[in-house]
Design a protein around this motif. Structure first.
Motif, PDB file in Angstrom:
ATOM      1  N   THR A  77      -0.084   7.209 -14.526  1.00  0.00           N
ATOM      2  CA  THR A  77      -0.622   7.027 -13.177  1.00  0.00           C
ATOM      3  C   THR A  77       0.220   5.984 -12.438  1.00  0.00           C
ATOM      4  OG1 THR A  77      -2.067   5.152 -13.643  1.00  0.00           O
ATOM      5  CG2 THR A  77      -2.938   7.354 -14.154  1.00  0.00           C
ATOM      6  N   LYS A  78      -0.118   5.752 -11.184  1.00  0.00           N
ATOM      7  CA  LYS A  78       0.586   4.713 -10.418  1.00  0.00           C
ATOM      8  C   LYS A  78       0.037   3.323 -10.746  1.00  0.00           C
ATOM      9  CE  LYS A  78       3.072   7.476  -7.972  1.00  0.00           C
ATOM     10  NZ  LYS A  78       3.158   8.365  -9.154  1.00  0.00           N
ATOM     11  N   GLN A  79      -1.107   3.281 -11.435  1.00  0.00           N
ATOM     12  CA  GLN A  79      -1.785   1.990 -11.651  1.00  0.00           C
ATOM     13  C   GLN A  79      -1.474   1.464 -13.052  1.00  0.00           C
ATOM     14  OE1 GLN A  79      -3.463   4.691 -10.116  1.00  0.00           O
ATOM     15  NE2 GLN A  79      -2.972   3.775  -8.148  1.00  0.00           N
ATOM     16  N   THR A 125       1.199  13.717  -6.799  1.00  0.00           N
ATOM     17  CA  THR A 125       0.923  12.300  -7.015  1.00  0.00           C
ATOM     18  C   THR A 125       1.837  11.704  -8.052  1.00  0.00           C
ATOM     19  OG1 THR A 125      -0.745  12.862  -8.620  1.00  0.00           O
ATOM     20  CG2 THR A 125      -1.512  12.387  -6.394  1.00  0.00           C
ATOM     21  N   SER A 126       2.128  12.438  -9.123  1.00  0.00           N
ATOM     22  CA  SER A 126       2.919  11.801 -10.163  1.00  0.00           C
ATOM     23  C   SER A 126       3.656  12.853 -10.956  1.00  0.00           C
ATOM     24  CB  SER A 126       2.017  10.977 -11.074  1.00  0.00           C
ATOM     25  OG  SER A 126       1.751  11.663 -12.253  1.00  0.00           O
ATOM     26  N   ASN A 138       5.781   3.649 -10.864  1.00  0.00           N
ATOM     27  CA  ASN A 138       6.012   4.639 -11.911  1.00  0.00           C
ATOM     28  C   ASN A 138       6.706   3.932 -13.064  1.00  0.00           C
ATOM     29  OD1 ASN A 138       4.984   7.011 -10.821  1.00  0.00           O
ATOM     30  ND2 ASN A 138       6.879   7.495  -9.733  1.00  0.00           N
ATOM     31  N   CYS A 190      -6.172  13.239 -12.028  1.00  0.00           N
ATOM     32  CA  CYS A 190      -5.610  12.444 -10.948  1.00  0.00           C
ATOM     33  C   CYS A 190      -6.554  11.301 -10.629  1.00  0.00           C
ATOM     34  CB  CYS A 190      -5.335  13.311  -9.730  1.00  0.00           C
ATOM     35  SG  CYS A 190      -4.023  14.474 -10.064  1.00  0.00           S
ATOM     36  N   GLN A 191      -7.460  11.007 -11.584  1.00  0.00           N
ATOM     37  CA  GLN A 191      -8.408   9.925 -11.321  1.00  0.00           C
ATOM     38  C   GLN A 191      -7.672   8.619 -11.168  1.00  0.00           C
ATOM     39  OE1 GLN A 191      -7.779  11.145 -14.239  1.00  0.00           O
ATOM     40  NE2 GLN A 191      -8.177   9.755 -15.917  1.00  0.00           N
ATOM     41  N   ARG A 192      -8.164   7.777 -10.281  1.00  0.00           N
ATOM     42  CA  ARG A 192      -7.514   6.491 -10.079  1.00  0.00           C
ATOM     43  C   ARG A 192      -8.271   5.423 -10.834  1.00  0.00           C
ATOM     44  NH1 ARG A 192      -6.594   3.785  -5.915  1.00  0.00           N
ATOM     45  NH2 ARG A 192      -8.680   3.986  -5.116  1.00  0.00           N
ATOM     46  N   GLN A 193      -7.504   4.517 -11.409  1.00  0.00           N
ATOM     47  CA  GLN A 193      -8.179   3.376 -11.992  1.00  0.00           C
ATOM     48  C   GLN A 193      -8.448   2.401 -10.846  1.00  0.00           C
ATOM     49  OE1 GLN A 193      -5.170   2.183 -14.721  1.00  0.00           O
ATOM     50  NE2 GLN A 193      -5.343   4.090 -15.868  1.00  0.00           N
ATOM     51  N   ILE A 224      -4.434  15.326 -18.273  1.00  0.00           N
ATOM     52  CA  ILE A 224      -4.140  14.367 -17.201  1.00  0.00           C
ATOM     53  C   ILE A 224      -5.070  14.650 -16.049  1.00  0.00           C
ATOM     54  CG2 ILE A 224      -2.466  13.757 -15.434  1.00  0.00           C
ATOM     55  CD1 ILE A 224      -0.340  14.575 -17.372  1.00  0.00           C
TER      56      ILE A 224
END
Ligand code: MTE
Length: 325
Positions: A97-99, A18-19, A90, A48-51, A46
């Motif tokens: 994260t991506k967010q 994911t990142s 990124n 992998c939870q998403r906001q 870290i």
């Protein structure tokens, strides 16, 4: 800035890629911290939870007109939804994260200056207005391929890097160019783990000078018909479409011409995984996953994706293969 060496890559199955934040070997890194006397601090790991993602956010941008470049006005894939591209990013200075798009709104872009320096006959410092006045803006639809095996199609607005080369006239011993991104640790908190002070910020990237001179290498000042939103690397970022996305440094403040291959952010962190050259290549696997296929993200969400074969040089071989003959 301490150097983070990761001799044994942490084994991560491809489906979990994911990142780059996840690339760090947490246990090894914790041992480094213990060795550095930082043991005992309750270090969040870290996840992998998403906001949660806010639907249809609006960004601080202005319309930007540019002439479409006919050579780069079509690709074999649909253009990625703008909202999706602007909310799946990124930008490690703002988080792992991506967010990060909300955090990135703290980037101060007023009175931006780009210093072009080093081994050049005509050093220059450009403000944004001068860049846009001196170099005619064009729109180019480019395939965009992240080393993490996701891909998009993005309509950038900007100008070819070779325009800068002509303006500053590099000296004969200038063999590489080194890009430096803006960095202010007070507003750029970095990933939760590892803490930013252990990462080699500011973010830097580089190219061989012949790569910079290639017509495809691009400085973007806009995207989707307007100025760059901050999370895409406002006000000016690099886009090198035949290389993995991490080569495209965001929010550039310095362009320096040098004689020897410069140190770069990801290559310093993990040289075995992020090579300086890093051309998109389906036959060269990342040490922890195959690059043979990619997840073409969209059209509507990051969870909608189609798996497609990766193209050598991201499909731009006719323009760049001769650089590597
Ligand atoms: N530039 C800076 N300064 N910091 C970063 O973390 N990430 C890179 C690149 N440029 C990054 C950066 C990576 S890994 C990718 S894939 C692209 O930016 C993502 O660009 P996008 O968010 O506009 O899609």
């Amino acid at each position: 800035m301490p150097f983070i060496h990761i001799p044994q890559p942490w084994q991560l199955p491809e489906r979990q890629v994911t990142s780059e934040a996840a690339f760090f070997n947490r246990r090894r890194f914790l041992r480094t911290l213990v060795g550095a006397g930082i043991a005992g601090a309750a270090l969040p790991l870290i996840g992998c939870q998403r906001q949660s993602r806010v639907d249809a956010p609006t960004f601080d941008t202005n319309p930007l007109s540019a002439t479409p470049n006919p050579t780069f006005s079509q690709v074999d894939r649909p253009t990625t939804n703008e909202q999706l591209a602007a909310t799946y990013n990124n930008f490690y200075e703002f988080g792992g994260t991506k967010q990060i798009w909300q955090n990135a709104q703290a980037l101060p872009t007023e009175d931006w200056k780009v210093e072009v320096t080093g081994l050049v006959n005509q050093p220059r410092t450009f403000d944004l207005e001068t860049l846009q006045r001196e170099f005619p803006l064009e729109e180019r639809l480019y395939r965009f391929r992240c080393v993490e095996a996701w891909a998009m199609v993005v309509p950038w607005i900007g100008f070819p890097m070779n325009a800068i080369l002509k303006a500053v006239d590099p000296k004969a011993n200038a063999k590489f160019v080194h890009f430096t991104s803006y960095y202010d640790r007070r507003i750029m908190k970095g990933p939760t783990f590892p803490p930013s002070q252990f990462l080699p910020f500011p973010y830097t990237e580089g190219l061989r000078i012949e790569e910079m001179a290639n017509d495809l290498a691009f400085f973007a000042v806009g995207v989707y018909g307007h100025t760059l939103p901050k999370q895409h690397g406002a006000p000016v970022r690099a886009v090198i479409p035949w290389k993995y996305g991490f080569k495209g440094a965001k929010s550039i403040v310095k362009i320096e011409f040098v004689e020897t291959q410069p140190a770069t952010f990801w290559n310093t962190i993990s040289p075995g995984e992020y090579k300086f050259e890093s051309n998109v290549d389906p036959e060269v696997s990342h040490p922890r996953w195959s690059q043979a296929k990619e997840r073409l993200i969209g059209p509507n969400s990051e969870f909608d994706w189609e798996e497609v074969p990766t193209l050598k040089y991201n499909g731009y071989g006719e323009f760049v293969a001769s650089l590597y003959a």
